[in-house]
Design a protein around this motif. Structure first.
Motif, PDB file in Angstrom:
ATOM      1  N   GLY A  87       0.248  -1.227   0.236  1.00  0.00           N
ATOM      2  CA  GLY A  87      -0.408  -0.403   0.360  1.00  0.00           C
ATOM      3  C   GLY A  87       0.491   0.913   0.040  1.00  0.00           C
ATOM      4  N   ALA A  88       0.239   2.385  -1.194  1.00  0.00           N
ATOM      5  CA  ALA A  88       1.645   3.734  -1.281  1.00  0.00           C
ATOM      6  C   ALA A  88       0.631   4.662  -0.863  1.00  0.00           C
ATOM      7  N   GLY A  89      -0.330   4.331   0.178  1.00  0.00           N
ATOM      8  CA  GLY A  89      -1.064   6.235   0.876  1.00  0.00           C
ATOM      9  C   GLY A  89      -0.169   6.411   2.101  1.00  0.00           C
ATOM     10  N   PRO A  90      -0.584   7.015   2.082  1.00  0.00           N
ATOM     11  CA  PRO A  90      -0.354   8.234   3.233  1.00  0.00           C
ATOM     12  C   PRO A  90       1.431   7.245   4.183  1.00  0.00           C
ATOM     13  N   VAL A  91      -0.015   6.126   5.038  1.00  0.00           N
ATOM     14  CA  VAL A  91       0.182   5.415   6.361  1.00  0.00           C
ATOM     15  C   VAL A  91       1.242   4.719   5.353  1.00  0.00           C
ATOM     16  N   ARG A 117      -9.814  10.923  12.018  1.00  0.00           N
ATOM     17  CA  ARG A 117      -8.286  10.541  12.777  1.00  0.00           C
ATOM     18  C   ARG A 117      -8.369   9.669  12.154  1.00  0.00           C
ATOM     19  N   GLY A 118      -8.555   9.066  10.591  1.00  0.00           N
ATOM     20  CA  GLY A 118      -8.148   8.260   9.885  1.00  0.00           C
ATOM     21  C   GLY A 118      -6.521   8.179   9.472  1.00  0.00           C
ATOM     22  N   ALA A 119      -6.299   9.349   8.639  1.00  0.00           N
ATOM     23  CA  ALA A 119      -4.846   9.158   8.488  1.00  0.00           C
ATOM     24  C   ALA A 119      -3.905   9.466   9.368  1.00  0.00           C
ATOM     25  N   ASN A 120      -4.497  10.140  10.311  1.00  0.00           N
ATOM     26  CA  ASN A 120      -3.856  11.209  11.388  1.00  0.00           C
ATOM     27  C   ASN A 120      -3.792   9.836  12.548  1.00  0.00           C
ATOM     28  N   SER A 121      -3.862   9.022  12.508  1.00  0.00           N
ATOM     29  CA  SER A 121      -3.730   8.490  13.429  1.00  0.00           C
ATOM     30  C   SER A 121      -2.482   7.023  12.446  1.00  0.00           C
TER      31      SER A 121
END
Lengths: 66, 540
Positions: free
Chosen positions: B36-40, B327-331
């Motif tokens: 997965g090359a998303g933010p996380v 609280r999604g990408a931030n967490s």
């Protein structure tokens, strides 16, 4: 904490009760529910003490405490 | 919709190219594979690569996220991005906001200012489209590659099978030119709420489903709405539901409209149905263009455990929350911040594998905190019974006149980092210092002349001393810890003293590589520091 007071504490209790009824006078049941909800929030904020509020919520359910 | 200019989310950023691994006689072994090359996933890979750990990122797609998606990034993730070397472009591009307005029915009931605390490098929040966020992360990956860091992204590489073993993982990968196999010492799954990895391993994902739909629209307009967050409860243009208006960079506005449960999603998404809704909200005479429309539903749920042997789950793959509170990408970024230093120490043989169990413990705790907060917001925004609606409306009616009711209004409790109270990595608090910097806390920033405290912390352990003596560096358990020697005189504003000393005259802090406090004392004592480090390495 402040102990939740469950013994008589309102001076001139009949006057208070009459004022409570008159505040609801002329309101529909729905409007009265809304007024009661606002009243609960105003009183809760005045009390502030979290333990007293929890004790009041339990007392209002009329369930016997262990 | 015809667009004259290609948006960055339409351009392949990591197009498929054939790799030597696809022609290898035996499956090549990699140190870490990230799915997965998303933010996380990108944050995890950057963190590993800049510490010299070899990492391959696999993504079934070849572009950044389509549409704005996550748009609100909080201070703590920005501080993490500073450590990863890409905080500045995010903040430069992002929209900074502090003011919010709350509307109920046809009127504004109150407004608020976030009034962020002084003495932090980063603002409380920025708004930035997820596609920019991912692009800046990809830019950072390219910069690391140019420096020779061992990191690569393989686009259109879809993992189709996973085999788990005690000391490695095997992966079968589909590409436009057929499939191939690789192995990894460690696998980090950052493949989103619908995580195929989770499904392939047959793992659970349990929680609460919310029966609701939200229409999200990105709208380009030249309007004179101020840079504020506007939230409506039960507005005339969306009766019985909620609405949110938020500004993003490039004159793009995010609009969220709650639609309720029984709707025809395909019908609601059509421009001829979306545009009248937006006109009712923005006014008939406002010119706008639809950039992106999506309908989403959400759940609040998490995996029972985030670590399964050599497979580690992070971000939405591990836990999903409602969008209220960002609280999604931030967490998810806090997950990788917590995970990567532990994994690095385990890979280097400086910590036992069970240090990774503290990742599970600490981030499950963080996920539960986020699920609790975002569920409460959802219950306020969408009352589930007549009486909860009456109480909700009472709060809103009171908030117009009485200040006391405003803290009860819940349109999202915005993301703040977890304090890991009770973590097995903490040592008992041995300083009569401020509560906010007790062991387990994320270090709050503080100004140091032209610089800031957090830029001097991170990646490795730090021994921070304030107005007391200690060796310039301290070695124990195979780890060398540099000292950061500070004095209250370094910060005339007094923030450093207020945040780290309180009434104490001096302090020594053992700070983890993710900038959380592991232990603190009033003075340096080698055996105590060794014991705290041993504990923070998971050796107890």
């Amino acid at each position: 904490m402040t102990q939740l007071i469950l013994t008589p504490n309102i001076p001139a209790a009949d006057d208070f009760y009459a004022e409570l009824l008159s505040t609801h006078e002329g309101l529909s049941t729905e409007e009265s529910h809304k007024l009661n909800a606002r009243l609960v929030l105003i009183l809760a904020n005045h009390i502030g003490d979290r333990e007293a509020l929890s004790a009041a919520l339990r007392a209002a359910t009329l369930k016997k405490e262990d | 919709m015809n667009k004259p200019v290609k948006k960055i989310f339409e351009v392949p950023l990591y197009p498929y190219t054939r790799h030597d691994d696809q022609d290898a006689a035996r499956p090549p072994r990699h140190k870490v594979v990230v799915i997965g090359a998303g933010p996380v996933g990108l944050a995890a890979a950057i963190d590993l690569a800049q510490q010299g750990v070899e990492v391959v990122v696999l993504d079934e797609n070849d572009k950044v996220s389509f549409g704005s998606r996550a748009i609100c990034f909080a201070k703590r993730p920005l501080e993490i991005l500073d450590r990863l070397g890409c905080g500045q472009p995010m903040v430069d591009k992002g929209v900074i906001w502090n003011l919010g307005k709350v509307f109920f029915d046809d009127r504004k009931v109150y407004d608020f200012n976030l009034l962020p605390e002084e003495g932090h490098r980063r603002p409380a929040f920025i708004n930035l489209q997820q596609y920019y966020f991912e692009q800046f992360l990809v830019d950072r990956v390219r910069a690391l590659q140019a420096e020779g860091a061992p990191i690569e992204i393989r686009g259109r590489n879809k993992v189709s099978a996973i085999g788990t073993h005690p000391d490695h993982v095997t992966l079968e990968i589909d590409t436009p030119e057929g499939s191939y196999n690789i192995e990894a010492d460690w696998l980090i799954a950052c493949d989103g709420a619908g995580s195929p990895t989770r499904a392939m391993l047959g793992l659970d994902f349990v929680g609460r489903v919310f029966e609701d739909n939200f229409l999200i629209a990105d709208v380009v307009m030249e309007a004179d709405f101020p840079t504020e967050r506007w939230f409506w409860f039960d507005p005339p243009f969306n009766r019985g539901q909620s609405a949110l208006l938020h500004k993003q960079p490039d004159g793009v506005w995010r609009i969220d409209l709650q639609l309720g449960w029984d709707i025809d999603k395909d019908r609601e998404k059509r421009p001829e149905n979306v545009i009248p809704r937006l006109k009712a909200m923005l006014g008939e005479d406002v010119d706008f263009e639809l950039e992106w429309v999506s309908i989403y539903t959400f759940q609040c749920r998490r995996m029972e455990r985030f670590r399964h042997g050599r497979v580690l789950f992070a971000g939405d793959a591990a836990h999903q929350v409602s969008p209220f509170g960002a609280r999604g990408a931030n967490s998810g970024l806090q997950d990788t911040d917590n995970l990567i230093w532990k994994l690095k120490l385990v890979i280097d043989g400086k910590a036992p594998e069970n240090l990774l169990d503290s990742y599970d413990l600490e981030r499950v705790y963080g996920a539960d905190e986020n699920i609790l907060n975002s569920s409460r917001s959802t219950d306020f925004i969408t009352p589930k019974s007549d009486i909860s609606r009456i109480l909700r409306d009472a709060v809103l009616d009171l908030s117009e006149t009485y200040e006391f009711a405003r803290p009860l209004v819940n349109s999202g409790r915005l993301s703040v980092p977890s304090t890991y109270d009770g973590s097995p990595l903490n040592s008992a608090d041995a300083l009569a210092g401020p509560n906010r910097t007790r062991p387990g806390s994320p270090c709050p920033d503080a100004p140091l002349g032209d610089d800031f405290l957090l830029s001097k912390l991170g990646n490795g352990f730090t021994l921070m001393t304030i107005d007391t003596e200690a060796p310039e560096s301290f070695a124990a358990e195979g780890v060398t810890i540099p000292r950061l020697a500070l004095s209250v005189r370094d910060d005339p504003s007094g923030a450093l003293a207020a945040r780290y000393l309180g009434d104490a005259p001096s302090a020594v802090y053992l700070i983890r590589p993710d900038q959380h406090v592991a232990a603190r004392w009033d003075s340096f004592d080698a055996p105590r520091v060794t014991a705290a480090l041993t504990r923070a390495l998971g050796k107890e």
